[in-house]
Design a protein around this motif. Structure first.
Motif, short mmCIF file in Angstrom:
data_model
loop_
_atom_site.label_atom_id
_atom_site.label_comp_id
_atom_site.label_asym_id
_atom_site.label_seq_id
_atom_site.Cartn_x
_atom_site.Cartn_y
_atom_site.Cartn_z
N THR A 61 52.94 45.39 35.85
CA THR A 61 53.86 44.72 34.92
C THR A 61 55.27 45.29 35.06
OG1 THR A 61 53.56 46.07 32.92
CG2 THR A 61 51.96 44.28 33.31
N HIS A 96 55.96 47.85 31.71
CA HIS A 96 54.86 48.66 31.18
C HIS A 96 54.69 48.43 29.68
CE1 HIS A 96 52.23 52.21 30.54
NE2 HIS A 96 52.08 52.26 31.84
N LEU A 148 50.61 44.99 25.78
CA LEU A 148 50.39 43.55 25.78
C LEU A 148 49.19 43.13 24.93
CD1 LEU A 148 51.08 42.85 29.56
CD2 LEU A 148 52.67 42.72 27.62
N ILE A 164 53.40 37.99 28.12
CA ILE A 164 52.51 38.53 29.13
C ILE A 164 52.84 37.94 30.50
CG2 ILE A 164 50.10 38.74 29.86
CD1 ILE A 164 49.32 38.53 26.89
N GLU A 187 55.98 39.44 31.98
CA GLU A 187 55.76 40.78 32.53
C GLU A 187 55.15 40.72 33.94
OE1 GLU A 187 56.21 44.02 31.66
OE2 GLU A 187 57.47 43.43 29.97
N ILE A 188 54.20 39.80 34.12
CA ILE A 188 53.53 39.66 35.41
C ILE A 188 54.49 39.08 36.45
CG2 ILE A 188 51.64 38.54 36.65
CD1 ILE A 188 50.14 38.44 33.92
N THR A 227 47.65 46.15 33.67
CA THR A 227 48.62 46.14 32.57
C THR A 227 48.91 47.57 32.12
OG1 THR A 227 46.83 45.86 30.97
CG2 THR A 227 47.92 43.86 31.76
N LEU A 265 45.77 36.80 26.61
CA LEU A 265 45.72 37.46 27.91
C LEU A 265 45.09 36.57 28.97
CD1 LEU A 265 46.08 40.00 29.68
CD2 LEU A 265 43.85 40.78 28.84
#
Length: 711
Positions: free
Chosen positions: A360, A363, A366, A395, A398-399, A420, A439
């Motif tokens: 991510t 960091h 999540l 989420i 972040e990815i 994650t 998620l």
């Protein structure tokens, strides 16, 4: 009276008739069918339990009979053999007994097993037996030894290296982890004069220069026994080293299931900085549980020199780190230093020396929205009491942002892997008992198939939406330390009593296995205590056919570089134990996930009775459901549909192959079918019955050490 030594050769057809099978049972070519299944007769002791665990872990099917269970299956000729399509069938390819004869004198069950083994050339493993003439050995009182062998170095003989233990380099160390406990009890003695006995593993009899057998093969009366004269449990290193050879011996190197020795290391938080442990506050400034307003963060971040060291170390060990990275660490570094980030420049330049995993972008946590005004933190809730969750968009961002940063910098990234921050999003007890419901859809939207999880929280692989978890072992080399003294200080805080200045964790949780009786010396405790312990724990995973990766943090590769002594201990220790034909296997995360998934599916099929396999001469046939991947270990040169099967490992070939639902037909490289049975010379009669082989006092199964989860 002098006995006449003679050798009798009988055809299998004659032996089948002698075994009492129905008339006309023998097939036209007289070659029996041997089912690829092991019969394990258990007394509930640690030795038979250890072999059962090895067969389970390997994926080798077996039938267990518990001698202590009322109403158990009686072992007789009908249970052991029958005919299928007019061909004689042996239902088990090997027999494992608690000792050389666990039944009462004159037992019809032992007589049935003896006749079965003679008829079909079925080998027998004596899991732990007293050294006595019936097992081909002199009693220990005749110049041998019985007692503790803690800490000894046993040796694999030339016959052992040429035979079932050819994957070992030559030495088998016996554990001595606690001087106050007898961990390994054994009988050491030499073969009876005239016995056809071949030692495979032996050790020096104390007080002499003579070797005594610990593992050996005894041939007599048309039978073969693997005689083991030391007690063990499934966790001990000596068993883990010898387990593969025991299975290979009993199956003749032809069996369902396979095993390898795995070791992969993930390094988390690369490009970012980790907060440092504060020995005065006994917490980590910057973390949610360190609320002192005067606490000052002292971040730890790798340097270009650390990258050079890592690359050089990898090359010297033939090993590759998996770097789990957070791109924002480099972005922030450049923002704070006029566009300069020497660490990122160096890592990007050396990018092909590592494997890379998306950790991510920032960091961020999540899972639920955290309320960090209390210790420990809790999940924020709405007015109706429902949990507030981090959104799917957050989420996904972040990815995707971290993936885009990697692509910009040319990192060779596998886009379907993700870890994650703090394994967040997944359930974490006690605060968050459920996964973040956002998620799974975020993973699916970003093409994530493999998600890192914390093995100390969840050891089993499971699905999160369409993704599968990959449990990772946390090492007790903490994320918030870069110096040996810091590691020891935090270790002391965690694992000593309140009266000794510690956290009292062990008082509150007595099952914790890393508790200390007294604080470690900060100058010597790391090298003298923590490194050997962590090495032993990690090496135990490697020797247990366990592909799950271990994880440390970038902070452990800088300053004192405290991760390396543990990693050296594992890899150097491994190479001292194993031959070149049995290298440690280091898989990347998605391949580990695939291996775990295949194993789970295979075990499910075995338990449901959906897999059958047998051998007739040089032909092996496996029947399994369509779509199931079949695994087997077979001699080098085995072919499947004319092509080489599997890949080389430990002197054999093994691997996975998909089933279409039709029988899989494998051809062994050379004829090893049994067409005759040779009866070896009889040995002198025993003088006294063997003592019952119970586990000696003080020999106990060790608890599995547990590392503290780190983010």
């Amino acid at each position: 009276m002098k006995r006449t030594l003679r050798t009798t050769v009988l055809t299998v057809g004659a032996l089948i008739a002698a075994f009492g099978l129905p008339a006309g049972a023998a097939h036209a070519d007289d070659t029996p069918r041997i089912d690829l299944r092991v019969l394990l007769v258990s007394d509930g002791g640690p030795s038979t339990d250890a072999i059962a665990a090895e067969l389970t872990d390997t994926g080798t099917p077996f039938t267990e009979i518990d001698l202590a269970r009322s109403g158990r299956q009686v072992i007789d000729a009908d249970f052991l053999a029958d005919t299928v399509d007019g061909r004689a069938r042996a239902k088990f390819q090997a027999v494992v007994l608690p000792d050389d004869d666990p039944f009462a004198a004159g037992s019809s069950e032992m007589a049935a097993l003896t006749a079965y083994e003679q008829t079909y050339s079925i080998p027998q493993v004596d899991a732990y037996t007293y050294a006595r003439p019936q097992a081909g050995l002199q009693v220990p009182t005749d110049g041998g030894y019985s007692g503790s062998i803690d800490g000894i170095q046993a040796d694999v003989t030339d016959a052992g290296k040429a035979g079932p233990f050819g994957y070992l380099s030559g030495t088998v160390p016996f554990e001595d982890n606690d001087p106050s406990v007898n961990e390994s009890y054994a009988y050491l003695s030499q073969p009876v004069t005239g016995a056809d006995f071949t030692p495979y593993v032996e050790a020096t009899i104390p007080g002499t220069s003579t070797k005594g057998s610990l593992v050996g093969e005894y041939r007599h009366d048309g039978r073969r026994e693997l005689v083991v004269t030391f007690v063990y449990n499934q966790y001990q290193e000596q068993f883990r080293l010898l387990a593969r050879g025991i299975v290979e011996w009993m199956t003749g190197g032809v069996h369902l299931g396979a095993s390898r020795n795995y070791f992969s290391v993930h390094v988390d938080d690369v490009f970012a900085a980790d907060d440092r442990w504060n020995s005065e506050l006994n917490c980590t400034p910057g973390d949610v549980d360190c609320t002192d307003s005067d606490a000052t963060a002292d971040p730890i971040r790798m340097t270009p020199d650390d990258v050079d060291y890592a690359v050089s170390w990898e090359q010297s060990k033939g090993f590759t780190f998996d770097l789990a990275f957070n791109g924002v660490g480099s972005v922030d570094q450049r923002d704070d230093n006029n566009g300069v980030d020497l660490l990122a420049d160096k890592l990007v330049a050396d990018k092909n020396d590592f494997r890379w995993i998306n950790h991510t972008y920032t960091h961020a946590f999540l899972g639920c929205v955290q309320n960090t005004t209390v210790v420990p933190w809790v999940c924020e809730t709405d007015a109706d009491g429902s949990t507030q969750w981090v959104s799917q968009d957050t989420i996904s961002d972040e990815i995707a942002t971290n993936r885009a940063w990697a692509e910009t910098n040319g990192l060779p990234l596998e886009s379907d892997e993700l870890i994650t921050g703090e394994h967040s999003g997944l359930r974490v007890l006690p605060q968050q008992p459920d996964d973040n419901p956002n998620l799974a859809p975020a993973l699916a939207a970003n093409g994530i198939d493999w998600l890192g999880s914390d093995n100390s929280r969840e050891s089993a692989q499971r699905q999160v939406g369409a993704a599968e978890t990959v449990p990772r072992y946390p090492m007790n080399v903490f994320y918030n330390v870069a110096k040996a003294a810091e590691e020891v200080d935090e270790y002391n805080w965690l694992y000593t009593s309140r009266a000794q200045g510690g956290s009292g964790l062990c008082e509150d949780n007595p099952a914790t296995t890393t508790c200390l009786s007294a604080p470690l010396d900060t100058g010597t405790g790391y090298a003298g205590y923590i490194v050997p312990l962590e090495t032993r724990i990690a090496l135990g995973h490697v020797l247990s056919d366990d592909p799950r990766p271990h994880y440390i943090h970038q902070s452990n590769l800088t300053e004192d570089r405290i991760a390396y002594p543990v990693l050296n201990g594992v890899l150097d220790g491994y190479r001292a134990l194993f031959a070149d034909n049995t290298p440690v296997v280091s898989l990347r995360m998605k391949d580990i996930g695939t291996e775990l998934k295949r194993r789970a599916d295979w075990q499910t099929a075995l338990q449901a009775g959906q897999v059958t396999a047998y051998r007739i001469g040089d032909a092996v046939t496996v029947q399994a459901p369509a779509g199931l991947e079949v695994t087997a270990t077979l001699p080098t040169g085995t072919t499947l549909a004319g092509s080489a099967f599997g890949s080389a490992y430990a002197g054999a070939v093994s691997g996975w192959t998909p089933s279409t639902g039709d029988p899989l037909s494998l051809t062994l490289p050379a004829t090893t079918a049994t067409t005759a049975v040779t009866t070896a010379a009889s040995t002198a009669p025993a003088t006294d019955p063997a003592p019952h082989t119970r586990v000696p006092a003080g020999v106990a199964e060790p608890a599995t050490a547990t590392a503290t989860a780190t983010n």
